[in-house]
Design a protein around this motif. Structure first.
Motif, mmCIF file in Angstrom:
data_model
loop_
_atom_site.group_PDB
_atom_site.id
_atom_site.type_symbol
_atom_site.label_atom_id
_atom_site.label_comp_id
_atom_site.label_asym_id
_atom_site.label_seq_id
_atom_site.Cartn_x
_atom_site.Cartn_y
_atom_site.Cartn_z
ATOM 1 N N MET A 181 1.904 -10.738 -86.755
ATOM 2 C CA MET A 181 0.682 -11.452 -87.097
ATOM 3 C C MET A 181 -0.489 -10.789 -86.380
ATOM 4 S SD MET A 181 -0.321 -15.441 -86.311
ATOM 5 C CE MET A 181 0.876 -16.086 -87.428
ATOM 6 N N ARG A 182 -1.608 -10.699 -87.068
ATOM 7 C CA ARG A 182 -2.817 -10.118 -86.481
ATOM 8 C C ARG A 182 -3.350 -11.005 -85.354
ATOM 9 N NH1 ARG A 182 -6.539 -6.752 -89.771
ATOM 10 N NH2 ARG A 182 -8.124 -7.952 -88.702
ATOM 11 N N LEU A 183 -3.963 -10.370 -84.373
ATOM 12 C CA LEU A 183 -4.523 -11.087 -83.230
ATOM 13 C C LEU A 183 -5.576 -12.100 -83.658
ATOM 14 C CD1 LEU A 183 -4.952 -11.546 -80.198
ATOM 15 C CD2 LEU A 183 -6.490 -9.586 -80.207
ATOM 16 N N ASP A 184 -6.515 -11.699 -84.518
ATOM 17 C CA ASP A 184 -7.572 -12.627 -84.922
ATOM 18 C C ASP A 184 -7.013 -13.841 -85.661
ATOM 19 O OD1 ASP A 184 -6.945 -11.024 -87.114
ATOM 20 O OD2 ASP A 184 -9.006 -10.772 -87.776
ATOM 21 N N LYS A 185 -5.977 -13.634 -86.462
ATOM 22 C CA LYS A 185 -5.358 -14.757 -87.176
ATOM 23 C C LYS A 185 -4.639 -15.694 -86.197
ATOM 24 C CE LYS A 185 -2.445 -16.000 -91.040
ATOM 25 N NZ LYS A 185 -1.640 -15.548 -92.164
ATOM 26 N N PHE A 186 -3.948 -15.126 -85.204
ATOM 27 C CA PHE A 186 -3.275 -15.955 -84.209
ATOM 28 C C PHE A 186 -4.269 -16.818 -83.443
ATOM 29 C CE2 PHE A 186 -2.089 -16.709 -79.807
ATOM 30 C CZ PHE A 186 -0.948 -17.471 -79.987
ATOM 31 N N ALA A 246 -7.373 -4.951 -76.672
ATOM 32 C CA ALA A 246 -6.823 -5.357 -77.967
ATOM 33 C C ALA A 246 -7.897 -5.341 -79.044
ATOM 34 C CB ALA A 246 -6.224 -6.751 -77.859
ATOM 35 N N LYS A 247 -7.496 -4.962 -80.244
ATOM 36 C CA LYS A 247 -8.373 -5.012 -81.409
ATOM 37 C C LYS A 247 -7.997 -6.240 -82.226
ATOM 38 C CE LYS A 247 -8.875 -0.034 -81.914
ATOM 39 N NZ LYS A 247 -8.648 1.110 -82.796
ATOM 40 N N ALA A 248 -8.883 -6.664 -83.117
ATOM 41 C CA ALA A 248 -8.610 -7.820 -83.965
ATOM 42 C C ALA A 248 -7.378 -7.580 -84.832
ATOM 43 C CB ALA A 248 -9.815 -8.123 -84.850
ATOM 44 N N SER A 249 -7.117 -6.322 -85.185
ATOM 45 C CA SER A 249 -5.992 -6.003 -86.055
ATOM 46 C C SER A 249 -4.690 -5.772 -85.294
ATOM 47 C CB SER A 249 -6.317 -4.759 -86.880
ATOM 48 O OG SER A 249 -6.551 -3.662 -86.018
ATOM 49 N N SER A 250 -4.712 -5.879 -83.967
ATOM 50 C CA SER A 250 -3.493 -5.680 -83.176
ATOM 51 C C SER A 250 -2.445 -6.713 -83.570
ATOM 52 C CB SER A 250 -3.794 -5.832 -81.686
ATOM 53 O OG SER A 250 -4.734 -4.891 -81.260
ATOM 54 N N ASN A 251 -1.187 -6.276 -83.630
ATOM 55 C CA ASN A 251 -0.102 -7.198 -83.946
ATOM 56 C C ASN A 251 0.363 -7.888 -82.673
ATOM 57 O OD1 ASN A 251 0.229 -6.927 -86.775
ATOM 58 N ND2 ASN A 251 1.195 -4.951 -86.456
ATOM 59 N N VAL A 252 0.462 -9.219 -82.732
ATOM 60 C CA VAL A 252 0.956 -9.983 -81.585
ATOM 61 C C VAL A 252 2.382 -10.427 -81.874
ATOM 62 C CG1 VAL A 252 -1.314 -10.806 -80.877
ATOM 63 C CG2 VAL A 252 0.011 -12.173 -82.457
ATOM 64 N N LYS A 253 3.135 -10.635 -80.797
ATOM 65 C CA LYS A 253 4.502 -11.133 -80.938
ATOM 66 C C LYS A 253 4.780 -12.125 -79.812
ATOM 67 C CE LYS A 253 6.330 -6.915 -78.797
ATOM 68 N NZ LYS A 253 5.051 -6.391 -78.387
ATOM 69 N N VAL A 254 5.842 -12.882 -79.958
ATOM 70 C CA VAL A 254 6.208 -13.873 -78.951
ATOM 71 C C VAL A 254 6.445 -13.159 -77.618
ATOM 72 C CG1 VAL A 254 7.946 -15.572 -78.284
ATOM 73 C CG2 VAL A 254 7.184 -15.435 -80.654
ATOM 74 N N GLU A 291 -15.020 -10.783 -83.728
ATOM 75 C CA GLU A 291 -16.171 -10.329 -82.940
ATOM 76 C C GLU A 291 -15.832 -10.227 -81.459
ATOM 77 O OE1 GLU A 291 -19.642 -12.725 -83.616
ATOM 78 O OE2 GLU A 291 -19.454 -12.543 -85.793
ATOM 79 N N VAL A 292 -15.138 -11.237 -80.940
ATOM 80 C CA VAL A 292 -14.766 -11.250 -79.523
ATOM 81 C C VAL A 292 -13.868 -10.052 -79.210
ATOM 82 C CG1 VAL A 292 -13.464 -12.519 -77.764
ATOM 83 C CG2 VAL A 292 -15.058 -13.737 -79.239
ATOM 84 N N ALA A 293 -12.902 -9.785 -80.082
ATOM 85 C CA ALA A 293 -11.992 -8.650 -79.880
ATOM 86 C C ALA A 293 -12.751 -7.323 -79.972
ATOM 87 C CB ALA A 293 -10.866 -8.687 -80.902
ATOM 88 N N ASP A 294 -13.647 -7.208 -80.938
ATOM 89 C CA ASP A 294 -14.401 -5.962 -81.127
ATOM 90 C C ASP A 294 -15.339 -5.669 -79.953
ATOM 91 O OD1 ASP A 294 -13.111 -5.547 -83.512
ATOM 92 O OD2 ASP A 294 -14.778 -6.238 -84.763
ATOM 93 N N GLN A 303 -11.888 -13.433 -72.490
ATOM 94 C CA GLN A 303 -13.081 -13.773 -71.716
ATOM 95 C C GLN A 303 -14.014 -14.618 -72.577
ATOM 96 O OE1 GLN A 303 -15.159 -10.445 -70.033
ATOM 97 N NE2 GLN A 303 -16.937 -11.707 -69.523
ATOM 98 N N PHE A 304 -14.234 -15.862 -72.125
ATOM 99 C CA PHE A 304 -15.185 -16.779 -72.758
ATOM 100 C C PHE A 304 -16.371 -16.909 -71.816
ATOM 101 C CE2 PHE A 304 -11.038 -18.356 -74.298
ATOM 102 C CZ PHE A 304 -11.254 -18.354 -75.663
ATOM 103 N N GLY A 305 -17.425 -16.150 -72.042
ATOM 104 C CA GLY A 305 -18.590 -16.214 -71.150
ATOM 105 C C GLY A 305 -18.191 -15.856 -69.732
ATOM 106 N N GLN A 306 -18.319 -16.816 -68.805
ATOM 107 C CA GLN A 306 -17.968 -16.584 -67.402
ATOM 108 C C GLN A 306 -16.575 -17.079 -67.058
ATOM 109 O OE1 GLN A 306 -19.841 -14.812 -65.144
ATOM 110 N NE2 GLN A 306 -21.008 -14.361 -66.995
#
Length: 88
Positions: free
Chosen positions: A1-6, A35-43, A21-24, A50-53
């Motif tokens: 599964m793609r990172l952005d979808k997860f 990591a890129k938005a298209s990176s495949n993630v696995k269990v 956008e966050v990944a890019d 990073q969310f702001g600070q």
């Protein structure tokens, strides 16, 4: 599964376009690597987002193509949350 979808399905980030956008912008690492938005993630993968600070580190517990709001929290475990740039 793609990172952005997860990120969207697990509700860590509300919208898939925002997750992309966050990944890019380089604010997500997966297993210590950028990591890129298209990176495949696995269990078992560990994501640091990073969310702001704030830096949130989560471990992926399961992958599902779709999920209900109540089940989304079961897709990951928060390993740690920390504030960035705090000086005393």
């Amino acid at each position: 599964m793609r990172l952005d979808k997860f990120l969207k399905i697990s509700r860590l980030i509300k919208r898939r376009t925002l997750a992309k956008e966050v990944a890019d912008k380089g604010r997500i690492t997966m297993n210590g690597l950028q990591a890129k938005a298209s990176s495949n993630v696995k269990v078992g993968d560990v994501l640091a987002i990073q969310f702001g600070q704030k830096l949130v580190t989560v471990k992926i517990e399961m992958l599902q193509e779709s999920t209900k709001k109540d089940d989304a929290a079961n897709m990951f475990t928060i390993v740690k949350e920390e504030r960035l740039g705090e000086k005393k």
